[in-house]
Design a protein around this motif. Structure first.
Motif, PDB file in Angstrom:
ATOM      1  N   ARG A  22       0.910  -1.207   0.082  1.00 34.66           N
ATOM      2  CA  ARG A  22      -0.111   0.073   0.022  1.00 34.66           C
ATOM      3  C   ARG A  22       0.923   1.196   0.013  1.00 34.66           C
ATOM      4  N   GLN A  23       1.812   1.238   0.945  1.00 32.35           N
ATOM      5  CA  GLN A  23       2.592   2.570   0.968  1.00 32.35           C
ATOM      6  C   GLN A  23       3.634   2.725  -0.032  1.00 32.35           C
ATOM      7  N   ILE A  24       4.171   1.488  -0.519  1.00 32.52           N
ATOM      8  CA  ILE A  24       5.142   1.738  -1.452  1.00 32.52           C
ATOM      9  C   ILE A  24       4.375   2.204  -2.867  1.00 32.52           C
ATOM     10  N   VAL A  47       2.643  10.779 -10.689  1.00 33.22           N
ATOM     11  CA  VAL A  47       1.521  11.953 -10.995  1.00 33.22           C
ATOM     12  C   VAL A  47       2.380  13.106 -10.675  1.00 33.22           C
ATOM     13  N   GLY A  48       3.338  13.180  -9.994  1.00 31.80           N
ATOM     14  CA  GLY A  48       3.800  14.327  -9.548  1.00 31.80           C
ATOM     15  C   GLY A  48       4.515  14.956 -10.848  1.00 31.80           C
ATOM     16  N   MET A  49       4.806  14.156 -11.550  1.00 26.66           N
ATOM     17  CA  MET A  49       5.854  14.776 -12.702  1.00 26.66           C
ATOM     18  C   MET A  49       4.631  15.667 -13.573  1.00 26.66           C
ATOM     19  N   PRO A  73       2.172  18.184 -12.753  1.00 24.74           N
ATOM     20  CA  PRO A  73       2.034  19.600 -12.619  1.00 24.74           C
ATOM     21  C   PRO A  73       3.398  20.350 -13.059  1.00 24.74           C
ATOM     22  N   GLU A  74       4.567  19.690 -12.888  1.00 27.13           N
ATOM     23  CA  GLU A  74       5.666  20.335 -13.079  1.00 27.13           C
ATOM     24  C   GLU A  74       5.954  20.361 -14.772  1.00 27.13           C
ATOM     25  N   GLY A  75       5.488  19.215 -15.240  1.00 24.37           N
ATOM     26  CA  GLY A  75       5.860  18.948 -16.824  1.00 24.37           C
ATOM     27  C   GLY A  75       5.127  19.981 -17.492  1.00 24.37           C
ATOM     28  N   ALA A 106      15.511  17.795 -15.884  1.00 24.07           N
ATOM     29  CA  ALA A 106      16.027  16.833 -15.201  1.00 24.07           C
ATOM     30  C   ALA A 106      15.335  16.477 -13.947  1.00 24.07           C
ATOM     31  N   LYS A 107      14.742  17.349 -13.446  1.00 23.13           N
ATOM     32  CA  LYS A 107      13.957  17.225 -12.060  1.00 23.13           C
ATOM     33  C   LYS A 107      12.879  16.167 -12.497  1.00 23.13           C
ATOM     34  N   VAL A 108      12.099  16.386 -13.668  1.00 22.27           N
ATOM     35  CA  VAL A 108      11.057  15.774 -14.005  1.00 22.27           C
ATOM     36  C   VAL A 108      11.178  14.312 -14.281  1.00 22.27           C
ATOM     37  N   LYS A 138      -4.584   5.320  -4.056  1.00 21.43           N
ATOM     38  CA  LYS A 138      -4.197   6.751  -3.733  1.00 21.43           C
ATOM     39  C   LYS A 138      -2.943   7.250  -3.995  1.00 21.43           C
ATOM     40  N   TYR A 139      -2.632   8.385  -4.122  1.00 19.90           N
ATOM     41  CA  TYR A 139      -1.462   9.073  -4.520  1.00 19.90           C
ATOM     42  C   TYR A 139      -1.510  10.565  -4.007  1.00 19.90           C
ATOM     43  N   SER A 140      -0.272  11.091  -3.677  1.00 22.96           N
ATOM     44  CA  SER A 140      -0.079  12.367  -2.714  1.00 22.96           C
ATOM     45  C   SER A 140      -1.195  13.359  -2.967  1.00 22.96           C
ATOM     46  N   SER A 141      -1.936  13.854  -2.230  1.00 27.28           N
ATOM     47  CA  SER A 141      -2.862  14.993  -2.227  1.00 27.28           C
ATOM     48  C   SER A 141      -2.379  15.976  -2.864  1.00 27.28           C
ATOM     49  N   ILE A 142      -1.118  16.362  -2.579  1.00 22.72           N
ATOM     50  CA  ILE A 142      -0.327  17.720  -3.094  1.00 22.72           C
ATOM     51  C   ILE A 142      -0.463  17.776  -4.657  1.00 22.72           C
ATOM     52  N   PRO A 182      14.552  -3.602   0.316  1.00 19.62           N
ATOM     53  CA  PRO A 182      14.514  -2.799  -0.779  1.00 19.62           C
ATOM     54  C   PRO A 182      14.006  -1.445  -1.067  1.00 19.62           C
ATOM     55  N   TYR A 183      12.942  -1.321   0.068  1.00 20.33           N
ATOM     56  CA  TYR A 183      12.352   0.020   0.234  1.00 20.33           C
ATOM     57  C   TYR A 183      13.357   1.124   0.701  1.00 20.33           C
ATOM     58  N   ALA A 184      13.887   0.745   1.906  1.00 20.69           N
ATOM     59  CA  ALA A 184      15.048   1.491   2.250  1.00 20.69           C
ATOM     60  C   ALA A 184      16.175   1.973   1.324  1.00 20.69           C
ATOM     61  N   GLU A 239      -5.571  10.894  14.352  1.00 27.25           N
ATOM     62  CA  GLU A 239      -6.636  10.289  13.358  1.00 27.25           C
ATOM     63  C   GLU A 239      -5.997   9.275  12.235  1.00 27.25           C
ATOM     64  N   SER A 240      -4.531   9.021  12.559  1.00 32.25           N
ATOM     65  CA  SER A 240      -3.886   8.240  11.579  1.00 32.25           C
ATOM     66  C   SER A 240      -3.887   6.875  11.802  1.00 32.25           C
ATOM     67  N   THR A 241      -4.560   6.142  10.916  1.00 30.97           N
ATOM     68  CA  THR A 241      -5.244   4.720  11.220  1.00 30.97           C
ATOM     69  C   THR A 241      -3.730   3.681  11.132  1.00 30.97           C
ATOM     70  N   HIS A 242      -2.629   4.011  10.294  1.00 29.18           N
ATOM     71  CA  HIS A 242      -1.769   3.116  10.161  1.00 29.18           C
ATOM     72  C   HIS A 242      -0.415   3.326  10.870  1.00 29.18           C
ATOM     73  N   GLU A 292     -10.843  19.968   3.565  1.00 26.59           N
ATOM     74  CA  GLU A 292     -10.230  20.123   2.305  1.00 26.59           C
ATOM     75  C   GLU A 292      -9.365  19.108   1.756  1.00 26.59           C
ATOM     76  N   PHE A 293      -8.483  18.656   3.017  1.00 17.89           N
ATOM     77  CA  PHE A 293      -7.612  17.566   2.732  1.00 17.89           C
ATOM     78  C   PHE A 293      -8.569  16.010   2.236  1.00 17.89           C
ATOM     79  N   TRP A 294      -9.357  15.786   2.995  1.00 17.70           N
ATOM     80  CA  TRP A 294     -10.094  14.535   2.793  1.00 17.70           C
ATOM     81  C   TRP A 294     -10.870  14.587   1.391  1.00 17.70           C
ATOM     82  N   VAL A 344      -9.938  16.312  -1.284  1.00 18.20           N
ATOM     83  CA  VAL A 344      -8.752  16.050  -2.390  1.00 18.20           C
ATOM     84  C   VAL A 344      -8.551  14.567  -2.227  1.00 18.20           C
ATOM     85  N   VAL A 345      -8.506  13.809  -1.095  1.00 20.05           N
ATOM     86  CA  VAL A 345      -7.999  12.439  -1.114  1.00 20.05           C
ATOM     87  C   VAL A 345      -9.228  11.537  -1.806  1.00 20.05           C
ATOM     88  N   LYS A 346     -10.240  11.972  -1.584  1.00 20.78           N
ATOM     89  CA  LYS A 346     -11.372  11.310  -2.011  1.00 20.78           C
ATOM     90  C   LYS A 346     -11.613  11.646  -3.787  1.00 20.78           C
TER      91      LYS A 346
END
Ligand code: BYC
Length: 317
Positions: free
Chosen positions: A36-38, A47-49, A51-53, A70-72, A106-110, A146-148, A204-207, A266-268, A270-272
């Motif tokens: 889930r997290q990875i 997805v973060g590519m 807004p900058e792209g 290079a960043k993207v 999910k992916y980051s709300s930002i 592998p994640y670390a 409120e953090s479930t995990h 607002e956060f939830w 966006v997450v939804k």
């Protein structure tokens, strides 16, 4: 060995700060949490590519354009390391991408906020990558090997991203009044969403509780958010612009900045899936995936050809 003994051994390995590797026994819930997290993290990178792209063709000069490009590209690379790390847990990349494209994952709300001006590229590097570093440096010590290991390289690249963003902000803040106003406007719009990136309050953090016990997470959402605020407010002071929070003030007794309440509705929202750009982002991602299908097919055909040639050579020899 009984399941109970295996669980004890597993937790003892983690408590001794040793890594869990793909072929080691692990509880299903640990595997599920990591997938889930990875995968959410990998999706956020690609997805973060978007807004900058959006600004590559409109960067103000060649140096800015080369750095942004290079960043993207780095973000694409981060996505690839993370999908690979996730695959070591026994899940197929195609399945993860299907979950993203169908809107289940999910992916980051930002990344659901728009990039309206060039100053947004500065604010993203400074604030979003700054928040990412704060959140991700502890992940270099995560219990899953592998994640670390993927996070070590990602963090090095994120720090270049943060600096390129801050340098854009510095240039704008030392420029004309109009440029400084653009920088302030970008800070106004990105500040609160950047604080939301760290996730819900600890209560409120479930995990969090279980993830901390498994040492997937090392530091809580609220503590990381506070560290980010403490680091970033002096940087805004140096730029000569103000964070958009009337409650922000240094607290001598705690040694931290106090800040105002976060708008969790607002956060939830966006997450939804109801943020300003959720639908646009998903549509662009699906389109990019479809348009790239010929590249994947060509790569598979090439790999098959090489395999056949190697088999032929082995037969002749
Ligand atoms: N956005 O129990 P919690 C980047 C969800 S990439 C959306 O605290 P956890 C970058 C959470 O998933 C940035 N959803 O969860 C890329 C959970 O829902 P589910 C991404 C969020 O996992 C390109 C629920 O809320 N970074 O920086 O213990 C360019 C409850 O939360 C968010 C990572 O992915 C959110 N902001 O903690 C520039 C880092 N926050 O899954 C930069 C790795 C929470 O139960 N991930 N949710 O349906 C993490 O460190 C943790 O997963 C989080 C959340 C701290 C994000």
């Amino acid at each position: 060995m009984s399941r109970e003994r295996m669980e004890e051994y597993f937790q003892a390995t983690i408590d001794a700060d040793q890594k869990i590797e793909p072929k080691d026994w692990m509880p299903d819930a640990y595997r599920k949490t990591l997938i889930r997290q990875i995968s959410q993290h990998a999706h956020s990178e690609i997805v973060g590519m978007l807004p900058e792209g959006n600004w590559i063709t409109r960067a103000p000069n060649l140096r800015r354009k080369a750095a942004l490009l290079a960043k993207v590209q780095d973000e694409a690379g981060h996505g690839l390391y993370l999908y690979s790390a996730c695959e070591t847990l026994g899940v197929e990349r195609e399945e993860l991408l299907d979950q993203l494209h169908s809107g289940q994952a999910k992916y980051s709300s930002i990344f659901n906020y728009p990039t309206l001006t060039w100053a947004d590229i500065g604010a993203i590097g400074w604030l979003v990558d700054g928040a990412a570093i704060m959140n991700q440096v502890p992940l270099c010590r995560c219990s899953y090997g592998p994640y670390a290991r993927a996070m070590v390289r990602i963090c090095k690249e994120e720090s270049f991203h943060q600096r390129q963003g801050y340098e854009i902000m510095l240039t704008l803040c030392r420029g004309s009044d109009e440029q400084k106003a653009m920088a302030q406007d970008a800070l106004n719009r990105w500040w609160w969403p950047a604080l939301m990136m760290f996730g819900p309050n600890d209560k409120e953090s479930t995990h969090s509780e279980q993830s901390m016990k498994w040492r997937i997470k090392r530091i809580s959402n609220d503590e990381l958010r506070q560290r980010f605020v403490d680091m970033t407010v002096p940087q805004a002071d140096f730029l000569g612009i103000q964070v958009p929070d009337p409650d922000m003030k240094w607290n001598e007794s705690t040694g931290h900045y106090d800040f105002g309440p976060i708008n969790w509705d607002e956060f939830w929202n966006v997450v939804k899936g109801n943020g300003p750009c959720n639908r646009e982002r998903l549509k662009a991602r699906v389109q990019a995936h479809e348009e790239g299908s010929w590249v994947r097919e060509a790569a598979m055909a090439y790999a098959e050809k090489r395999k056949q040639r190697a088999e032929e050579r082995a037969r002749v020899a």
